[in-house]
Write a protein that holds these residues in place. Structure first.
Motif, PDB file in Angstrom:
ATOM      1  N   PRO A 662       0.824  -1.218   0.000  1.00  0.00           N
ATOM      2  CA  PRO A 662       0.000   0.000   0.000  1.00  0.00           C
ATOM      3  C   PRO A 662       0.853   1.262   0.000  1.00  0.00           C
ATOM      4  O   PRO A 662       1.857   1.364   0.708  1.00  0.00           O
ATOM      5  N   ARG A 663       0.458   2.218  -0.803  1.00  0.00           N
ATOM      6  CA  ARG A 663       1.143   3.511  -0.895  1.00  0.00           C
ATOM      7  C   ARG A 663       0.158   4.592  -0.485  1.00  0.00           C
ATOM      8  O   ARG A 663      -0.985   4.629  -0.938  1.00  0.00           O
ATOM      9  N   SER A 664       0.609   5.502   0.364  1.00  0.00           N
ATOM     10  CA  SER A 664      -0.276   6.542   0.889  1.00  0.00           C
ATOM     11  C   SER A 664      -0.546   7.613  -0.157  1.00  0.00           C
ATOM     12  O   SER A 664       0.323   7.960  -0.966  1.00  0.00           O
ATOM     13  N   ILE A 668      -2.661  10.602  -8.176  1.00  0.00           N
ATOM     14  CA  ILE A 668      -3.555  10.481  -9.325  1.00  0.00           C
ATOM     15  C   ILE A 668      -3.006   9.357 -10.200  1.00  0.00           C
ATOM     16  O   ILE A 668      -1.818   9.374 -10.550  1.00  0.00           O
ATOM     17  N   VAL A 669      -3.836   8.387 -10.525  1.00  0.00           N
ATOM     18  CA  VAL A 669      -3.430   7.291 -11.403  1.00  0.00           C
ATOM     19  C   VAL A 669      -4.099   7.514 -12.755  1.00  0.00           C
ATOM     20  O   VAL A 669      -5.316   7.390 -12.885  1.00  0.00           O
ATOM     21  N   GLU A 670      -3.296   7.882 -13.750  1.00  0.00           N
ATOM     22  CA  GLU A 670      -3.822   8.171 -15.081  1.00  0.00           C
ATOM     23  C   GLU A 670      -3.672   6.955 -15.992  1.00  0.00           C
ATOM     24  O   GLU A 670      -2.624   6.309 -16.014  1.00  0.00           O
ATOM     25  N   LYS A 683      -5.006   4.948   0.974  1.00  0.00           N
ATOM     26  CA  LYS A 683      -3.857   4.227   0.439  1.00  0.00           C
ATOM     27  C   LYS A 683      -4.299   3.425  -0.776  1.00  0.00           C
ATOM     28  O   LYS A 683      -5.481   3.132  -0.943  1.00  0.00           O
ATOM     29  N   ALA A 684      -3.326   3.053  -1.618  1.00  0.00           N
ATOM     30  CA  ALA A 684      -3.653   2.281  -2.819  1.00  0.00           C
ATOM     31  C   ALA A 684      -2.545   1.291  -3.127  1.00  0.00           C
ATOM     32  O   ALA A 684      -1.370   1.543  -2.847  1.00  0.00           O
ATOM     33  N   GLU A 695      -7.758   1.770  -0.038  1.00  0.00           N
ATOM     34  CA  GLU A 695      -8.200   1.665   1.348  1.00  0.00           C
ATOM     35  C   GLU A 695      -8.588   3.078   1.791  1.00  0.00           C
ATOM     36  O   GLU A 695      -7.722   3.924   2.024  1.00  0.00           O
ATOM     37  N   VAL A 696      -9.871   3.327   1.852  1.00  0.00           N
ATOM     38  CA  VAL A 696     -10.379   4.682   2.077  1.00  0.00           C
ATOM     39  C   VAL A 696     -10.330   5.012   3.563  1.00  0.00           C
ATOM     40  O   VAL A 696     -10.805   4.250   4.407  1.00  0.00           O
TER      41      VAL A 696
END
Length: 698
Positions: A662-664, A668-670, A683-684, A695-696
């Motif tokens: 997980p990365r905090s 933005i993931v384009e 996190k994603a 993870e909201v």
């Protein structure tokens, strides 16, 4: 990308209000995608352009395409815009005004000015014939052929292009309808579109059966012309493979069947995305998920439990916002056919921002669509939209979308937004844009609740699966408001509905009314009814070229407590002979689950028996679009995340740059077809299936 000369591909084509999405997949699970602007004046043009570009981009020859599966909004739009065929209705003497009487349902309880929609068939085109069937199919009054001849002659004089035939109790015996159809065709000629209620909906309830039959006739000539035109477009590209169309229930049917039964296609597009999510949820071992499909025009939500989409047989087309609620009825035209239970609202990237007469800020439901589109598209749009607000916030790429194929004019969008929205609100552009986002999120939260909370499900225990061009942008905000902790964004989310077309199974559903209380129902008699339905279903799939041994069947029963007005559908337990006790227990449990109460001591009545016959599709892995493997973007941009976080320098990444750890946020993931926003408090990571998992509030 080099395509092998021996590879064969199946195409999925999904038309949206803003974009037309095309996906090609081969036997190895490779997925190729193309996204082009929709062409509302001629949807086939956009399809032709997109398919042609995809073939040229990847070097696919026409003979390598072995199947095309299509989902379309043409049927829905024809009803919404009143552009169906001039339709006549032939019904039993005394039942001419069933379409006027409808059901005593008002969608706005305290609106004294409510006006029910006008029938699709005006009274001058509604004709009666002398006949009468009993509820068990017994002939009480023989058909008077002369009355049918007179009705057909009047229809010829009026110039109607389609005829709906719905006679009393024809679900039990369709002989009179068949005779009226033969007379009508003899007088009106073979080119007239004629549909009989016993063929489209052999169920009790006169209004629903009449309305469904009328909608089918109303759409018949329109969809026949559209599908023939689509086939011609594909032939012009030298594509000569079979063409299938997705139904509202999530199954495929042949184009020939779709031409006969176009009412099955009213919500084919939204169903495709839910089917794709159901497949992905199984692969990710997620039993219960809520889908969020947000494109340029609408936002759609649905629920998937134990890997299967929830379905309904109660639907109204033309009702504006569909909230999937039994309590919000009466604003549209009833279609009692299988539908994946989708809640749809007018909230998309193209939703227009405006102020009502009282000065209240509104977002949608009107949309700029693809022509002219949002202001930032620089195609003539002059009114700010949600997409323009997202651009002001920094959520989307200010230069271009769709892999650089759609250039944006960010400066023009900012000027229009500041002048028309921010200055009127007395706020900065960023603050006003975040307010616009909050309104849109509130509308979509209501839609999510309509398929979960309002149906006895607690959404906090579900995973929100977001897709469409804009779904991943707003998913985290929606999840936070509802209390959902996990959001999943599949690979190629912007074209996921087109991918869903390729994993949908060829499916037919047949139903027969069979009223009887479970306590007095004989299991062997019910088994005989099931065998007859199964034979009919297998024959229908055989007509589409599928061998009987490849067909799987599942039975369902529509049950209710004796005296209730409407039913719940539950599976019939497997077994050589139906276990009626288990069937009753299943109904009590479903009633408790749906309505939070049940009455185990009350008698249970069967109303109808259903069968779903399907041909399974091979399991396909879902790979991301090739653009996701491009070199890292390696830059940041300022993004406004609301008053709680303010403006944050935010990394802009490719999906491939994220791993299993997980990365905090913020980030933005384009991607080629969509953008995902990960807020500062989330996190994603990317899981083993290539899904982006948020993870909201983590």
């Amino acid at each position: 990308m080099q395509i092998e000369s021996t590879a064969t591909f199946r195409l999925g084509i999904d038309i949206g209000g803003t974009f037309t999405d095309i996906v090609a997949t081969d036997a190895n699970g490779r997925v190729l995608t193309k996204k082009v602007s929709s062409t509302p004046r001629d949807y086939g043009l956009g399809i032709s352009v997109g398919v042609g570009e995809l073939m040229r981009d990847y070097g696919i020859r026409p003979e390598q395409i072995v199947e095309v599966v299509h989902a379309t909004t043409v049927a829905t739009n024809a009803v919404l815009e009143g552009k169906g065929a001039a339709t006549a209705l032939i019904t039993t003497e005394g039942f001419r005004d069933v379409l006027e009487f409808r059901r005593v349902r008002v969608p706005e309880l305290y609106n004294l000015d409510y006006v029910k929609p006008k029938p699709l068939v005006p009274r001058r085109l509604r004709f009666e014939v002398r006949e009468r069937m009993g509820p068990l199919g017994e002939v009480r009054i023989p058909l008077a052929d002369a009355s049918a001849v007179q009705a057909a002659q009047r229809i010829a004089e009026e110039g109607a292009k389609a005829v709906a035939i719905c006679l009393l109790h024809s679900y039990a015996n369709g002989d009179h309808e068949r005779r009226v159809r033969d007379i009508a065709k003899e007088i009106l000629g073979p080119d007239i579109f004629v549909t009989c209620s016993h063929e489209i909906l052999p169920e009790i309830r006169e209004y629903e059966r009449t309305s469904t039959t009328v909608v089918n006739a109303f759409l018949g000539p329109v969809m026949d012309s559209y599908l023939r035109g689509l086939r011609d477009r594909l032939l012009a590209l030298e594509i000569r493979c079979p063409l299938h169309v997705l139904t509202s229930g999530g199954g495929q049917m042949s184009v020939a069947s779709a031409m006969r039964k176009p009412a099955y296609l009213v919500e084919s597009g939204p169903a495709a995305g839910v089917i794709a999510v159901a497949r992905i949820a199984k692969q990710a071992n997620l039993p219960n998920v809520i889908t969020l499909d947000m494109g340029g025009t609408t936002a759609k939500t649905a629920i998937v439990e134990n890997g299967e989409p929830i379905k309904t047989a109660e639907y109204e087309v033309g009702a504006g916002i569909n909230l999937s609620s039994k309590l919000v009825k009466g604003a549209g035209y009833a279609i009692k056919l299988p539908f994946i239970d989708v809640s749809e609202i007018g909230a998309g990237g193209g939703s227009l921002i405006h102020f009502d007469k009282g000065g209240l800020l509104k977002v949608g439901p009107e949309s700029a669509g693809s022509e002219p589109g949002p202001v930032c598209y620089a195609r003539g749009g002059i009114q700010a939209t949600l997409t323009d607000a997202l651009l002001v916030l920094g959520y989307i790429n200010p230069q271009a979308l769709v892999g650089g194929n759609l250039a944006l004019d960010a400066e023009r969008a900012l000027r229009v937004f500041e002048h028309d929205v921010a200055e009127r609100l007395g706020r900065t552009a960023a603050e006003a844009a975040h307010g616009i986002l909050s309104i849109s999120v509130a509308n979509m939260v209501r839609s999510v609740k309509s398929v979960s909370t309002y149906r006895g499900r607690d959404p906090r225990g579900y995973t929100l699966v977001a897709f469409g061009g804009n779904g991943p942008i707003v998913a985290a905000a929606i999840a936070r408001d509802i209390g959902i902790r996990r959001v999943l964004v599949p690979p190629s989310p912007g074209v996921l509905s087109a991918f869903g077309l390729l994993v949908a199974e060829n499916e037919y559903e047949f139903v027969r009314s069979y009223p009887s209380e479970l306590d007095v129902l004989d299991a062997s008699t019910l088994k005989a009814k099931m065998d007859a339905l199964e034979q009919e279903a297998r024959a229908a799939l055989a007509a589409d070229g599928f061998e009987s041994e490849t067909v799987g069947v599942q039975f369902f029963a529509d049950l209710r407590y004796t005296g209730q007005a409407f039913e719940l559908t539950v599976p019939v337990p497997d077994g050589a002979v139906p276990d009626l006790a288990r069937l009753g227990t299943a109904f009590h449990a479903e009633h408790l689950r749906t309505f939070a109460h049940h009455a185990p001591g009350e008698a249970v009545e069967m109303v109808s028996l259903r069968i779903v016959a399907r041909v399974p599709r091979p399991v396909l892995r879902h790979f991301a679009h090739a653009a996701n493997s491009e070199k890292p973007l390696a830059h940041t941009r300022d993004v406004y995340f609301g008053p709680a976080f303010g403006i944050c320098p935010t990394p802009v990444l490719r999906r491939a740059e994220l791993g299993p750890a997980p990365r905090s946020g913020p980030m933005i993931v384009e991607e080629y077809d969509s953008t995902c926003v990960v807020p500062p408090d989330s996190k994603a990571h990317v899981d083993g299936g290539g899904n982006l998992v948020l993870e909201v509030g983590a």
